[in-house]
Design a protein around this motif. Structure first.
Motif, PDB file in Angstrom:
ATOM      1  N   UNK A 140      81.177  -0.788  -4.492  1.00 35.11           N
ATOM      2  CA  UNK A 140      79.975   0.020  -4.648  1.00 35.11           C
ATOM      3  C   UNK A 140      78.752  -0.839  -4.399  1.00 35.11           C
ATOM      4  N   UNK A 141      77.852  -0.333  -3.558  1.00 32.76           N
ATOM      5  CA  UNK A 141      76.610  -1.038  -3.259  1.00 32.76           C
ATOM      6  C   UNK A 141      75.467  -0.030  -3.297  1.00 32.76           C
ATOM      7  N   UNK A 142      74.736  -0.012  -4.411  1.00 38.91           N
ATOM      8  CA  UNK A 142      73.637   0.943  -4.540  1.00 38.91           C
ATOM      9  C   UNK A 142      74.139   2.372  -4.519  1.00 38.91           C
ATOM     10  N   UNK A 143      73.633   3.177  -3.583  1.00 43.75           N
ATOM     11  CA  UNK A 143      74.005   4.585  -3.490  1.00 43.75           C
ATOM     12  C   UNK A 143      75.199   4.813  -2.578  1.00 43.75           C
ATOM     13  N   UNK A 144      75.810   3.732  -2.081  1.00 45.72           N
ATOM     14  CA  UNK A 144      76.917   3.865  -1.138  1.00 45.72           C
ATOM     15  C   UNK A 144      78.184   3.177  -1.645  1.00 45.72           C
ATOM     16  N   UNK A 145      79.290   3.662  -1.127  1.00 43.75           N
ATOM     17  CA  UNK A 145      80.572   2.977  -1.261  1.00 43.75           C
ATOM     18  C   UNK A 145      80.858   2.346   0.092  1.00 43.75           C
ATOM     19  N   UNK A 146      81.123   1.045   0.111  1.00 45.08           N
ATOM     20  CA  UNK A 146      81.308   0.316   1.365  1.00 45.08           C
ATOM     21  C   UNK A 146      82.793  -0.019   1.530  1.00 45.08           C
ATOM     22  N   UNK A 147      83.329   0.306   2.713  1.00 47.78           N
ATOM     23  CA  UNK A 147      84.738   0.052   3.019  1.00 47.78           C
ATOM     24  C   UNK A 147      84.858  -1.290   3.750  1.00 47.78           C
ATOM     25  N   UNK A 148      85.845  -2.088   3.342  1.00 43.20           N
ATOM     26  CA  UNK A 148      85.997  -3.419   3.939  1.00 43.20           C
ATOM     27  C   UNK A 148      86.323  -3.342   5.429  1.00 43.20           C
TER      28      UNK A 148
END
Length: 761
Positions: free
Chosen positions: A41-49
């Protein structure tokens, strides 16, 4: 993914999802975990590797963590490969929402030549929910002239005009100038009668219109969904929407060939400029019989979606009123001078093809009927459009005896401006106050019929037991092999669908075409096999087919063993796109076949039933499951413990219905001493009813020509009747009377009826 281009992309290539739409973050995380995607989780987003859509990453660190998913909306964008779209597009790209995975019944209407040979057909049909071919465009071009004719016809029918403009009981109270403003007309159209014949009926015609400047030509109407973002009233203040607008408005009728006059624009220069280049065109026509409200049609069949009154909406305001019905929209306009728009399917569904038109509005007032069904629709549409910009209008204002809708409020002299001013934000899905429950509490104490669900018209005795079809419930159906579980459910679901319950079938044992053929026969109420063989019967068959294609009925393409998560994804998609309210899974064992062995198969089934229960509750839809019973004696009367698996199915279910069979006269002889053929009695056995606990049995008979079940008695047998033999004895007279009627009506078959009576006796 925050770009406005996302709206255009998803409308063209994927599933349009409003930028105001919100999705559960837990739902996103659960799916990512299921797909084994490493994320953070990064701020308002979910980041996929690792982006699954990118080319080879070559294990370079700078190529990782480029795929971003909105925690609030589910929309995604990869900063490396540029792939983006909605949450449903994300699932589709990963193979969990294949192309045309859910298909509508309307697909059949465009394959009428193939449906003639459905029994010999192996391939599945494809979806044609939006048909933009040359034939359809030609039909659209004809609508302009047809609509002009409808206008002229309106004043020629005194009964229709009186019904529309009168203020007496059952009349509508709409002024003629309002009818002209909305382009309302009259037309004759054939509808099927109860006896199977067709009759021309006088109908009121509601056009779906828009401005030709949006498309410049009829052939470009398909793209209108992407760019026609308009508003309620440019002089309407968001804080004072209840004020009368444009007192000097001209009420004169604007002919369809005249340039559009925008009475609600602040900038008269722009109005005149647009007047010189804009023209109203009709894209489709919705007609409703004066004799019977349920007799309605959309012309042409398979056309594009539109909204009634859309041509009255200006082009630069940020508010709009959406009503459930056409008369409500006209009532709002007549009383407030604020143009209102009617949705094409009332509170049943909001087609996603219309969402781009509504994307730029900052405030959307949902004015549905103030009854359970209408308010459920308002809540459903608010979630689809974005709860943060929606306001719910309630005409009753927590008064149980208040007006049901805007038209009712107009006729009763209520101040519609005041009602509109009291519109409120949608309540929290999990939190509500006593004041918000006031009407529901009143209904609970008074035993209001509105507390009950949609009633069955074909099985009235079933209504007396389970009190109708309600959303948010789970029903389990079981019965011996070959007894007719699929046939009964096909008929019951069709019954509800005809009454406006959008339905999705997941048939894992029978191909969708075979099931659709059965339901088409049920809907027509006659044998279609012989009808289609004659030249005179073909046009009649086409009418039945067209009538069937109007239903909001959809089918999953899955067949045989299917992954549970894929089925749930398709169900979620259908609920969002088609506003489905009833989902049928036939059957659980076929869907899960081969996925586990030994005792593990019980765990797999329990997991599936738990998931379906949770889906029904969270999505507020009714889920019906067919679960086969354990192996028992052929003529044994089944019980709750007969259902295959653990007790999970009966524990989670709100309703459990068993289709039973009993053989009568197994050892009896005829008067001449010859053995009497045993007669099979089938009956519905309601074994669980969480709504009010009433249980009972309903004897049935099956009619092969119509593929329908019929009740053998007008009332169910209560639970206190313990002996199954009493069912047979109590209904012997009903059964014999039915055969006596057949004897009187079929003199040419006296010998056959004589043998049949001997058999029944």
């Amino acid at each position: 993914y925050k770009s406005q281009n996302l709206s255009i992309y998803t409308a063209n290539l994927g599933t349009f999802v409003s930028s105001h739409f919100q999705i559960s973050e837990q739902e996103i995380k659960t799916y990512l975990q299921r797909k084994n995607f490493v994320n953070r989780v990064s701020g308002e987003e979910i980041v996929i590797q690792i982006c699954p859509f990118c080319h080879d990453h070559k294990n370079k660190t700078e190529n990782f963590w480029k795929l971003y998913i909105s925690r609030l909306k589910g929309s995604f964008f990869c900063h490396r490969c540029g792939t983006f779209g909605s949450w449903f597009d994300f699932k589709r790209r990963l193979g969990d929402l294949g192309k045309d995975l859910v298909l509508p019944a309307s697909a059949i209407s465009n394959q009428s030549t193939e449906i003639k040979n459905l029994n010999n057909r192996n391939n599945q049909f494809t979806t044609t929910s939006k048909i933009y071919n040359s034939n359809h465009l030609n039909e659209v071009k004809k609508l302009d002239s047809k609509l002009a004719s409808c206008h002229r016809e309106l004043t020629k029918h005194e009964a229709l005009t009186k019904w529309l403009t009168g203020k007496g009981p059952g009349q509508r109270g709409i002024e003629m100038k309002t009818l002209q403003k909305y382009r309302v007309g009259a037309v004759m159209h054939p509808f099927r009668q109860d006896d199977g014949s067709w009759k021309e009926q006088l109908c009121v015609a509601f056009p779906w219109t828009q401005r030709e400047t949006i498309t410049n030509s009829i052939s470009n109407l398909v793209e209108a969904d992407l760019v026609d973002n308009t508003e309620l009233n440019s002089t309407t203040s968001n804080s004072k929407i209840d004020k009368d607008k444009d007192k000097d408005e001209s009420d004169s009728f604007v002919d369809i060939d005249d340039h559009l006059k925008d009475d609600n624009s602040k900038d008269e220069t722009n109005v005149n400029k647009s007047k010189e280049r804009e023209k109203i065109v009709s894209v489709r026509l919705k007609i409703r019989s004066l004799e019977k409200k349920s007799d309605q049609r959309l012309l042409p069949t398979g056309g594009m979606w539109g909204m009634f009154g859309w041509h009255l909406i200006s082009s630069n305001s940020k508010s709009i009123i959406l009503t459930e019905g056409e008369f409500d929209a006209m009532a709002v306009y007549q009383a407030t001078k604020i143009p209102a728009v009617s949705l094409p399917n009332g509170c049943q569904s909001l087609p996603i093809e219309l969402l781009p038109r509504l994307e730029n509005f900052e405030k959307i007032y949902l004015w549905m009927d103030d009854d359970p069904m209408g308010q459920d629709g308002a809540s459903k549409f608010a979630n689809k459009l974005g709860v943060n910009r929606c306001y719910i209008v309630r005409t009753k204002d927590n008064d149980p005896n208040g007006p049901k809708d805007a038209n009712d409020a107009l006729l009763k002299g209520y101040d519609l401006n005041l009602i509109l001013q009291k519109a409120t934000r949608p309540p929290h899905t999990q939190l509500f106050s006593v004041a918000e429950m006031k009407t529901d509490i009143y209904r609970a104490f008074t035993g209001s019929e509105q507390n009950k669900g949609v009633p069955s018209k074909w099985f009235p005795s079933l209504n007396k037991l389970i009190k109708g079809h309600r959303k948010g419930e789970l029903t389990v159906i079981t019965g011996p092999t070959g007894i007719g579980k699929t046939t009964f459910l096909a008929q019951l679901s069709l019954d509800y669908c005809i009454q406006g319950v959008n339905t999705l079938w997941g048939s894992f044992e029978i191909k969708p075409v075979t099931l659709a053929k059965k339901m088409l026969t049920m809907n027509s109420g006659r044998s279609l096999e012989t009808l289609i063989q004659t030249e005179t019967g073909k046009p009649v068959f086409e009418k039945y087919l067209d009538e069937f294609s109007q239903l909001q009925l959809y089918f999953m393409r899955f067949f045989g063993s299917t992954n549970l998560d894929q089925v749930l994804d398709a169900m979620e998609y259908a609920v969002y796109v088609y506003d489905v309210e009833h989902i049928l899974i036939d059957n659980v064992q076929f869907m899960l076949s081969g996925q586990a062995w030994g005792h593990d198969k019980f765990d797999v089934q329990d997991k599936a039933i738990e998931a379906f229960r949770r889906f029904a509750t969270n999505k507020d839809v009714h889920v019906t499951l067919v679960v086969h019973p354990r192996k028992e004696e052929e003529d044994a009367v089944l019980s709750l413990s007969s259902i295959f698996g653990t007790a999970k199915a009966t524990q989670e279910a709100d309703n459990v219905i068993i289709i039973q069979r009993k053989l009568e006269n197994e050892e009896a002889n005829n008067p001449d001493g010859t053995p009497m053929f045993p007669r099979e009695i089938k009956f519905l056995d309601v074994r669980k009813n969480r709504f009010d606990g009433e249980l009972g049995r309903i004897p049935l008979r099956f009619e092969k020509d119509t593929a329908r079940f019929f009740e053998l008695r007008p009332t169910p047998i209560s639970e206190s009747t313990k002996s199954t033999n009493q069912i047979i004895n109590n209904n012997q007279n009903h059964f014999n009377n039915h055969n006596n009627i057949n004897n009187n009506n079929n003199n040419s078959n006296n010998n056959n009826n004589y043998n049949s009576n001997n058999h029944n006796n």
